[in-house]
Motif scaffolding. Structure first.
Motif, PDB file in Angstrom:
ATOM      1  N   ARG A   1     -14.778   5.506   4.230  1.00 58.39           N
ATOM      2  CA  ARG A   1     -13.471   6.413   4.785  1.00 58.39           C
ATOM      3  C   ARG A   1     -12.449   5.818   3.940  1.00 58.39           C
ATOM      4  O   ARG A   1     -11.591   6.812   3.484  1.00 58.39           O
ATOM      5  CB  ARG A   1     -13.432   5.824   6.349  1.00 58.39           C
ATOM      6  CG  ARG A   1     -12.174   6.726   6.874  1.00 58.39           C
ATOM      7  CD  ARG A   1     -12.298   6.516   8.375  1.00 58.39           C
ATOM      8  NE  ARG A   1     -12.204   5.365   8.820  1.00 58.39           N
ATOM      9  CZ  ARG A   1     -13.012   4.519   9.351  1.00 58.39           C
ATOM     10  NH1 ARG A   1     -14.396   5.005   9.473  1.00 58.39           N
ATOM     11  NH2 ARG A   1     -13.037   3.157   9.596  1.00 58.39           N
ATOM     12  N   GLN A   2     -12.045   4.589   3.802  1.00 56.12           N
ATOM     13  CA  GLN A   2     -11.272   4.091   2.890  1.00 56.12           C
ATOM     14  C   GLN A   2     -11.254   4.661   1.431  1.00 56.12           C
ATOM     15  O   GLN A   2     -10.140   5.000   0.729  1.00 56.12           O
ATOM     16  CB  GLN A   2     -11.025   2.707   2.985  1.00 56.12           C
ATOM     17  CG  GLN A   2     -10.749   2.274   4.228  1.00 56.12           C
ATOM     18  CD  GLN A   2     -10.761   0.565   4.504  1.00 56.12           C
ATOM     19  OE1 GLN A   2     -11.096  -0.008   3.804  1.00 56.12           O
ATOM     20  NE2 GLN A   2     -10.193   0.341   5.543  1.00 56.12           N
TER      21      GLN A   2
ATOM     22  N   GLU B   1       1.318   7.663   1.578  1.00 58.26           N
ATOM     23  CA  GLU B   1       0.222   7.952   2.821  1.00 58.26           C
ATOM     24  C   GLU B   1      -0.919   6.669   3.032  1.00 58.26           C
ATOM     25  O   GLU B   1      -1.513   6.942   3.969  1.00 58.26           O
ATOM     26  CB  GLU B   1      -0.517   9.200   2.417  1.00 58.26           C
ATOM     27  CG  GLU B   1       0.357  10.477   2.381  1.00 58.26           C
ATOM     28  CD  GLU B   1      -0.373  11.689   1.865  1.00 58.26           C
ATOM     29  OE1 GLU B   1      -1.681  11.885   2.573  1.00 58.26           O
ATOM     30  OE2 GLU B   1       0.420  12.629   1.395  1.00 58.26           O
ATOM     31  N   LEU B   2      -0.601   5.682   2.256  1.00 59.04           N
ATOM     32  CA  LEU B   2      -1.561   4.709   2.182  1.00 59.04           C
ATOM     33  C   LEU B   2      -1.075   3.455   3.211  1.00 59.04           C
ATOM     34  O   LEU B   2       0.225   3.594   3.615  1.00 59.04           O
ATOM     35  CB  LEU B   2      -1.636   3.862   0.896  1.00 59.04           C
ATOM     36  CG  LEU B   2      -2.462   4.990  -0.204  1.00 59.04           C
ATOM     37  CD1 LEU B   2      -2.515   3.982  -1.458  1.00 59.04           C
ATOM     38  CD2 LEU B   2      -3.869   5.215   0.198  1.00 59.04           C
TER      39      LEU B   2
ATOM     40  N   ALA C   1      -5.325  -0.996   1.680  1.00 66.70           N
ATOM     41  CA  ALA C   1      -5.570  -0.085   0.486  1.00 66.70           C
ATOM     42  C   ALA C   1      -4.989  -0.786  -0.854  1.00 66.70           C
ATOM     43  O   ALA C   1      -5.717  -0.870  -1.941  1.00 66.70           O
ATOM     44  CB  ALA C   1      -4.715   1.315   0.615  1.00 66.70           C
TER      45      ALA C   1
ATOM     46  N   SER D   1       0.880  -0.997  -0.119  1.00 62.21           N
ATOM     47  CA  SER D   1       0.036   0.034  -0.240  1.00 62.21           C
ATOM     48  C   SER D   1       0.853   1.117   0.012  1.00 62.21           C
ATOM     49  O   SER D   1       0.665   2.264  -0.724  1.00 62.21           O
ATOM     50  CB  SER D   1      -1.007   0.010   1.124  1.00 62.21           C
ATOM     51  OG  SER D   1      -1.697  -1.030   1.003  1.00 62.21           O
TER      52      SER D   1
ATOM     53  N   ARG E   1     -12.968   7.304   0.455  1.00 67.85           N
ATOM     54  CA  ARG E   1     -12.595   8.805   0.458  1.00 67.85           C
ATOM     55  C   ARG E   1     -11.168   9.011   0.486  1.00 67.85           C
ATOM     56  O   ARG E   1     -10.478   9.998  -0.216  1.00 67.85           O
ATOM     57  CB  ARG E   1     -13.237   9.372   1.475  1.00 67.85           C
ATOM     58  CG  ARG E   1     -13.299  10.932   1.401  1.00 67.85           C
ATOM     59  CD  ARG E   1     -14.106  11.356   2.909  1.00 67.85           C
ATOM     60  NE  ARG E   1     -14.371  10.860   3.973  1.00 67.85           N
ATOM     61  CZ  ARG E   1     -15.065  10.166   4.224  1.00 67.85           C
ATOM     62  NH1 ARG E   1     -16.250   9.951   3.590  1.00 67.85           N
ATOM     63  NH2 ARG E   1     -15.128   9.619   5.617  1.00 67.85           N
ATOM     64  N   ALA E   2     -10.353   8.376   1.360  1.00 63.67           N
ATOM     65  CA  ALA E   2      -8.894   8.621   1.452  1.00 63.67           C
ATOM     66  C   ALA E   2      -8.164   8.225   0.044  1.00 63.67           C
ATOM     67  O   ALA E   2      -7.308   9.105  -0.454  1.00 63.67           O
ATOM     68  CB  ALA E   2      -8.293   7.579   2.362  1.00 63.67           C
ATOM     69  N   LEU E   3      -8.499   7.242  -0.577  1.00 63.90           N
ATOM     70  CA  LEU E   3      -8.106   6.705  -2.003  1.00 63.90           C
ATOM     71  C   LEU E   3      -8.364   7.967  -2.987  1.00 63.90           C
ATOM     72  O   LEU E   3      -7.626   8.441  -3.840  1.00 63.90           O
ATOM     73  CB  LEU E   3      -8.645   5.540  -2.341  1.00 63.90           C
ATOM     74  CG  LEU E   3      -8.306   4.556  -1.649  1.00 63.90           C
ATOM     75  CD1 LEU E   3      -8.910   2.919  -2.154  1.00 63.90           C
ATOM     76  CD2 LEU E   3      -6.686   4.108  -1.815  1.00 63.90           C
ATOM     77  N   GLU E   4      -9.718   8.638  -2.784  1.00 68.13           N
ATOM     78  CA  GLU E   4     -10.007   9.591  -3.702  1.00 68.13           C
ATOM     79  C   GLU E   4      -9.223  10.917  -3.485  1.00 68.13           C
ATOM     80  O   GLU E   4      -8.895  11.449  -4.726  1.00 68.13           O
ATOM     81  CB  GLU E   4     -11.510   9.726  -3.396  1.00 68.13           C
ATOM     82  CG  GLU E   4     -12.283  10.594  -4.568  1.00 68.13           C
ATOM     83  CD  GLU E   4     -13.724  10.585  -4.270  1.00 68.13           C
ATOM     84  OE1 GLU E   4     -14.457  11.280  -5.173  1.00 68.13           O
ATOM     85  OE2 GLU E   4     -14.366  10.474  -3.086  1.00 68.13           O
ATOM     86  N   GLU E   5      -9.209  11.286  -2.106  1.00 68.74           N
ATOM     87  CA  GLU E   5      -8.319  12.533  -1.909  1.00 68.74           C
ATOM     88  C   GLU E   5      -6.780  12.472  -2.721  1.00 68.74           C
ATOM     89  O   GLU E   5      -6.331  13.477  -2.779  1.00 68.74           O
ATOM     90  CB  GLU E   5      -8.405  12.769  -0.257  1.00 68.74           C
ATOM     91  CG  GLU E   5      -9.738  12.966  -0.012  1.00 68.74           C
ATOM     92  CD  GLU E   5     -10.080  13.109   1.549  1.00 68.74           C
ATOM     93  OE1 GLU E   5      -9.071  13.001   2.208  1.00 68.74           O
ATOM     94  OE2 GLU E   5     -11.110  13.597   2.168  1.00 68.74           O
ATOM     95  N   LEU E   6      -6.310  11.267  -2.369  1.00 68.54           N
ATOM     96  CA  LEU E   6      -5.185  11.002  -3.162  1.00 68.54           C
ATOM     97  C   LEU E   6      -4.934  10.852  -4.839  1.00 68.54           C
ATOM     98  O   LEU E   6      -3.890  10.660  -5.338  1.00 68.54           O
ATOM     99  CB  LEU E   6      -4.422  10.075  -2.443  1.00 68.54           C
ATOM    100  CG  LEU E   6      -4.094   9.945  -1.077  1.00 68.54           C
ATOM    101  CD1 LEU E   6      -3.651   8.803  -0.341  1.00 68.54           C
ATOM    102  CD2 LEU E   6      -2.935  10.902  -0.606  1.00 68.54           C
TER     103      LEU E   6
END
Length: 149
Positions: free
Chosen positions: A71-72, A35-36, A40, A29, A74-79
């Motif tokens: 939540r996970q 940041e993962l 992920a 990841s 969203r984190a992938l999307e933000e990156l």
């Protein structure tokens, strides 16, 4: 070896494989993006294989709740690794797919992983590798079934 001893041996080996696998997945990841962590890499792999998939189906596949998968994702999307869009068949649902950067990063990490798999199984015969793949698939099918009551 008795049936009970065989089952205990399988249990020990599977537990060891899972423990080692968790550490490797977190490492993969971070290879995709520093940041993962956690699952992920596996999630990106599932999305890459599916092409476009509902967020709820990602949660079902990994047996995690709606809040956790949201939540996970969203984190992938933000990156910038996945893109979310409204499902045209159900406007209440969201579909996710890898972005071009997400796919590129995932495939680079997967290539590193596949080199390691080739190293580990390089001395095995093709028949042994095929049989191992079949048995692992069969085992994963059983794991995915709901427990008997």
């Amino acid at each position: 070896m008795s049936d009970e001893e065989s089952l205990l041996a399988v249990e020990r080996e599977v537990a060891l494989m899972f423990r080692r696998g968790r550490a490797r997945v977190a490492e993969l990841s971070r290879r995709v993006h520093p940041e993962l962590e956690g699952m992920a890499y596996s999630m990106l792999g599932y999305i890459e294989q599916a092409g476009r998939v509902r967020v709820t189906d990602v949660g079902v596949h990994f047996a995690v709740g709606k809040a956790t998968v949201s939540r996970q994702i969203r984190a992938l999307e933000e990156l910038g690794l996945v893109a979310r869009e409204t499902d045209p068949l159900d406007r209440r649902a969201a579909l996710v797919s890898l972005t071009e950067d997400g796919r590129r990063r995932y495939l680079v990490a997967r290539d590193v992983r596949m080199r390691r798999v080739r190293e580990l199984l390089g001395s095995w015969s093709p028949e042994d590798v095929d049989r191992f793949a079949v048995l692992l698939h069969r085992f994963n099918d059983v794991i995915g079934e709901p427990p008997a009551e």
